[in-house]
Write a protein that holds these residues in place. Structure first.
Motif, mmCIF file in Angstrom:
data_model
loop_
_atom_site.group_PDB
_atom_site.id
_atom_site.type_symbol
_atom_site.label_atom_id
_atom_site.label_comp_id
_atom_site.label_asym_id
_atom_site.label_seq_id
_atom_site.Cartn_x
_atom_site.Cartn_y
_atom_site.Cartn_z
ATOM 1 N N THR A 57 0.791 -1.228 0.000
ATOM 2 C CA THR A 57 0.000 0.000 0.000
ATOM 3 C C THR A 57 0.827 1.282 0.000
ATOM 4 O O THR A 57 0.343 2.327 -0.439
ATOM 5 N N SER A 59 3.784 4.000 -1.008
ATOM 6 C CA SER A 59 4.598 4.363 -2.165
ATOM 7 C C SER A 59 6.068 4.127 -1.839
ATOM 8 O O SER A 59 6.441 3.942 -0.671
ATOM 9 N N ASP A 61 8.491 6.293 -1.878
ATOM 10 C CA ASP A 61 8.956 7.363 -0.989
ATOM 11 C C ASP A 61 8.516 7.120 0.447
ATOM 12 O O ASP A 61 9.276 7.379 1.395
ATOM 13 N N GLU A 62 7.292 6.626 0.637
ATOM 14 C CA GLU A 62 6.801 6.343 1.986
ATOM 15 C C GLU A 62 7.546 5.156 2.601
ATOM 16 O O GLU A 62 7.841 5.164 3.806
ATOM 17 N N GLY A 158 7.479 -4.172 -3.928
ATOM 18 C CA GLY A 158 7.713 -3.019 -3.068
ATOM 19 C C GLY A 158 8.981 -3.164 -2.258
ATOM 20 O O GLY A 158 9.759 -2.210 -2.114
#
Length: 206
Positions: A57, A59, A61-62, A158
């Motif tokens: 879920t 990104s 960057d997150e 991810g």
């Protein structure tokens, strides 16, 4: 002895060999505090559902921001381990064969600039890296990526993207400090890599 690098560069395997060779204690930064790690099963750990959700879920960057915050929280503990081990080692030879005066600390939470700022005598750091192709192949093989349905591949995608970004940031820092990294994706077996690490940090005659 500090061994840093992103996931799947071979840190744990090389660190274990180095620790055995030196007779040092082995500690992994991953064991100091929980943070979403690899989103596929390990021999000693089954990832809970929230780990897959983390990578599915957020990104890139997150994901990076969450990782860096986790590493920031670990800095005091890492500094304590390094300075404590250096102090024990400088105190003199071990009192018995069961004493372990030195420390091999490995993990992705080790950052070159942080280690350089500590400037602890008797401490050496080696940074491991591998190409994007090698890291991708290793993670796909370890996770059984190509046997998974598309939706179950997303957390692995991810995690891989975060690992590649992390490596770029870490090796940029290594380069800025005028240091080099050891390529673990060139086909050398772990034993040869461990020997290279030991040779790289051995004292040189003046």
């Amino acid at each position: 002895m500090l061994i840093g690098g992103t996931s799947n560069t071979g840190k744990s395997t090389v660190a274990r060999l180095v620790a055995d060779r030196l007779g040092f204690e082995l500690v992994a930064t991953d064991r100091l505090a929980r943070h979403p790690g690899r989103p596929w099963p390990q021999p000693d750990w089954i990832p809970p559902p929230h780990v897959a959700e983390h990578y599915r879920t957020l990104s890139l960057d997150e994901l990076i921001a969450a990782m860096l915050e986790h590493h920031r929280r670990l800095r005091p503990r890492i500094a304590e381990l390094i300075t404590g081990a250096a102090s024990r080692t400088s105190a003199g030879p071990a009192r018995s064969s069961v004493d372990r005066p030195g420390l091999v600390l490995e993990g992705s939470a080790l950052w070159p600039a942080d280690i350089a700022a500590l400037d602890v005598a008797g401490t050496a750091a080696v940074w491991l890296g591998a190409s994007e192709e090698v890291l991708t192949a290793r993670m796909h093989a370890a996770s059984g990526y190509h046997r998974l349905p598309a939706d179950d591949r997303l957390p692995i995608d991810g995690f891989l993207a975060r690992s590649l970004r992390h490596q770029t940031m870490l090796l940029d820092s290594v380069s800025r400090l005028g240091s080099e990294h050891l390529d673990t994706g060139d086909g050398r077996p772990p034993e040869a890599l461990a020997e290279t690490v030991l040779a790289a940090v051995a004292p040189h005659p003046s």
